[in-house]
Scaffold this motif. Structure first.
Motif, PDB file in Angstrom:
ATOM      1  N   GLU A 155      50.770  33.128  41.628  1.00 32.23           N
ATOM      2  CA  GLU A 155      50.657  33.167  40.160  1.00 32.23           C
ATOM      3  C   GLU A 155      51.464  32.031  39.538  1.00 32.23           C
ATOM      4  OE1 GLU A 155      49.098  34.697  37.735  1.00 32.23           O
ATOM      5  OE2 GLU A 155      48.188  36.441  38.673  1.00 32.23           O
ATOM      6  N   GLU A 156      52.669  31.811  40.037  1.00 34.44           N
ATOM      7  CA  GLU A 156      53.516  30.731  39.530  1.00 34.44           C
ATOM      8  C   GLU A 156      52.881  29.371  39.801  1.00 34.44           C
ATOM      9  OE1 GLU A 156      57.766  29.019  40.800  1.00 34.44           O
ATOM     10  OE2 GLU A 156      57.834  31.081  40.026  1.00 34.44           O
ATOM     11  N   ARG A 178      43.281  29.179  27.557  1.00 35.14           N
ATOM     12  CA  ARG A 178      43.856  30.480  27.888  1.00 35.14           C
ATOM     13  C   ARG A 178      43.255  30.952  29.195  1.00 35.14           C
ATOM     14  NH1 ARG A 178      41.608  33.376  23.322  1.00 35.14           N
ATOM     15  NH2 ARG A 178      40.778  31.397  22.712  1.00 35.14           N
ATOM     16  N   ASP A 179      44.078  31.599  30.003  1.00 29.07           N
ATOM     17  CA  ASP A 179      43.542  32.188  31.217  1.00 29.07           C
ATOM     18  C   ASP A 179      44.109  33.585  31.414  1.00 29.07           C
ATOM     19  OD1 ASP A 179      46.130  31.723  32.167  1.00 29.07           O
ATOM     20  OD2 ASP A 179      45.530  30.096  33.486  1.00 29.07           O
ATOM     21  N   ALA A 180      43.407  34.350  32.209  1.00 34.09           N
ATOM     22  CA  ALA A 180      43.810  35.719  32.518  1.00 34.09           C
ATOM     23  C   ALA A 180      44.587  35.709  33.828  1.00 34.09           C
ATOM     24  CB  ALA A 180      42.576  36.607  32.637  1.00 34.09           C
ATOM     25  N   PRO A 181      45.374  36.746  34.073  1.00 30.61           N
ATOM     26  CA  PRO A 181      46.067  36.829  35.365  1.00 30.61           C
ATOM     27  C   PRO A 181      45.067  36.778  36.520  1.00 30.61           C
ATOM     28  CG  PRO A 181      46.910  38.483  33.839  1.00 30.61           C
ATOM     29  CD  PRO A 181      45.699  37.870  33.192  1.00 30.61           C
ATOM     30  N   ALA A 182      45.502  36.157  37.590  1.00 31.48           N
ATOM     31  CA  ALA A 182      44.636  35.992  38.761  1.00 31.48           C
ATOM     32  C   ALA A 182      44.575  37.275  39.578  1.00 31.48           C
ATOM     33  CB  ALA A 182      45.150  34.850  39.630  1.00 31.48           C
ATOM     34  N   SER A 183      43.423  37.463  40.201  1.00 41.30           N
ATOM     35  CA  SER A 183      43.255  38.484  41.230  1.00 41.30           C
ATOM     36  C   SER A 183      43.460  37.757  42.554  1.00 41.30           C
ATOM     37  CB  SER A 183      41.846  39.069  41.140  1.00 41.30           C
ATOM     38  OG  SER A 183      41.607  39.907  42.240  1.00 41.30           O
ATOM     39  N   ILE A 184      44.397  38.247  43.363  1.00 47.76           N
ATOM     40  CA  ILE A 184      44.788  37.525  44.571  1.00 47.76           C
ATOM     41  C   ILE A 184      44.596  38.405  45.798  1.00 47.76           C
ATOM     42  CG2 ILE A 184      46.700  36.380  45.760  1.00 47.76           C
ATOM     43  CD1 ILE A 184      47.869  35.850  42.899  1.00 47.76           C
ATOM     44  N   ASP A 185      43.901  37.862  46.782  1.00 48.73           N
ATOM     45  CA  ASP A 185      43.725  38.520  48.071  1.00 48.73           C
ATOM     46  C   ASP A 185      44.448  37.681  49.118  1.00 48.73           C
ATOM     47  OD1 ASP A 185      41.922  40.693  47.286  1.00 48.73           O
ATOM     48  OD2 ASP A 185      40.502  39.068  46.867  1.00 48.73           O
ATOM     49  N   LEU A 186      45.300  38.347  49.902  1.00 47.56           N
ATOM     50  CA  LEU A 186      46.109  37.657  50.904  1.00 47.56           C
ATOM     51  C   LEU A 186      45.630  37.973  52.308  1.00 47.56           C
ATOM     52  CD1 LEU A 186      49.537  38.458  49.275  1.00 47.56           C
ATOM     53  CD2 LEU A 186      48.490  36.199  49.422  1.00 47.56           C
ATOM     54  N   ALA A 218      42.449  33.262  45.227  1.00 46.09           N
ATOM     55  CA  ALA A 218      42.832  33.657  43.873  1.00 46.09           C
ATOM     56  C   ALA A 218      41.676  33.360  42.935  1.00 46.09           C
ATOM     57  CB  ALA A 218      44.082  32.897  43.420  1.00 46.09           C
ATOM     58  N   THR A 219      41.312  34.335  42.112  1.00 45.28           N
ATOM     59  CA  THR A 219      40.260  34.131  41.115  1.00 45.28           C
ATOM     60  C   THR A 219      40.824  34.491  39.754  1.00 45.28           C
ATOM     61  OG1 THR A 219      39.414  36.358  41.480  1.00 45.28           O
ATOM     62  CG2 THR A 219      38.367  34.592  42.721  1.00 45.28           C
ATOM     63  N   PHE A 220      40.432  33.703  38.750  1.00 45.10           N
ATOM     64  CA  PHE A 220      40.870  34.003  37.392  1.00 45.10           C
ATOM     65  C   PHE A 220      39.871  33.473  36.378  1.00 45.10           C
ATOM     66  CE2 PHE A 220      42.863  30.022  38.589  1.00 45.10           C
ATOM     67  CZ  PHE A 220      42.747  29.210  37.466  1.00 45.10           C
ATOM     68  N   GLN A 221      39.811  34.165  35.254  1.00 41.09           N
ATOM     69  CA  GLN A 221      38.945  33.777  34.135  1.00 41.09           C
ATOM     70  C   GLN A 221      39.741  32.870  33.201  1.00 41.09           C
ATOM     71  OE1 GLN A 221      35.666  35.022  33.887  1.00 41.09           O
ATOM     72  NE2 GLN A 221      36.128  35.866  35.903  1.00 41.09           N
ATOM     73  N   TRP A 222      39.047  31.979  32.524  1.00 45.71           N
ATOM     74  CA  TRP A 222      39.688  31.118  31.538  1.00 45.71           C
ATOM     75  C   TRP A 222      38.726  30.847  30.385  1.00 45.71           C
ATOM     76  CZ3 TRP A 222      36.590  26.926  31.123  1.00 45.71           C
ATOM     77  CH2 TRP A 222      35.916  26.488  32.257  1.00 45.71           C
ATOM     78  N   GLU A 223      39.296  30.387  29.292  1.00 45.90           N
ATOM     79  CA  GLU A 223      38.508  29.943  28.147  1.00 45.90           C
ATOM     80  C   GLU A 223      39.187  28.697  27.597  1.00 45.90           C
ATOM     81  OE1 GLU A 223      36.430  31.555  24.065  1.00 45.90           O
ATOM     82  OE2 GLU A 223      37.217  32.958  25.545  1.00 45.90           O
TER      83      GLU A 223
END
Length: 128
Positions: free
Chosen positions: A8-9, A68-76, A83-88
């Motif tokens: 995330e960082e 702007r972006d949303a928090p990422a969904s992260i699979d390890l 990592a996937t995330f939405q943005w605008e």
């Protein structure tokens, strides 16, 4: 720091770097063999230098007004992560303003204790 927080960082650092125009900073976040693919899964660039240059070229053509972006969904998966995330993004190009929603999918690898982006898929979701 756990892997999810570190990723995330990293995503925040990448976005802060290109949004501030400091694209050279991206070199520390990208793998040497990085690939960026576009909305139809076409290869846009290959190799760290070309991928960093793609951000420079984008910023040379547009003025970003808002991002702007949303928090990422992260699979390890051990030393690999997705990592996937939405943005605008609202930006100006050739005197015309655009508002584009989209998403990124990043494949990351952990090398020498550091997460690096190896593969990026950029999808733009046209407004209906």
């Amino acid at each position: 720091m756990d892997a999810g927080n570190a990723i995330e960082e990293l995503i925040r650092d990448i976005n802060d770097a290109w949004l501030s125009g400091n694209v050279a900073q991206l070199n520390q976040y990208f793998h040497e063999d990085m690939v960026i693919r576009g909305p139809e899964f076409q290869e846009l660039c290959r190799g760290k230098a070309a991928c960093v240059r793609s951000y420079e070229e984008f910023l040379s053509q547009v003025t970003v007004k808002d991002y702007r972006d949303a928090p990422a969904s992260i699979d390890l998966f051990g030393s690999t992560a997705v990592a996937t995330f939405q943005w605008e993004m609202r930006y100006e190009l050739s005197g015309k303003e655009y508002n584009e929603p989209g998403s990124d999918t990043l494949v990351l690898t952990r090398q020498n204790g550091q997460w690096l982006v190896l593969w990026r898929l950029v999808l733009v979701n046209p407004k209906k």
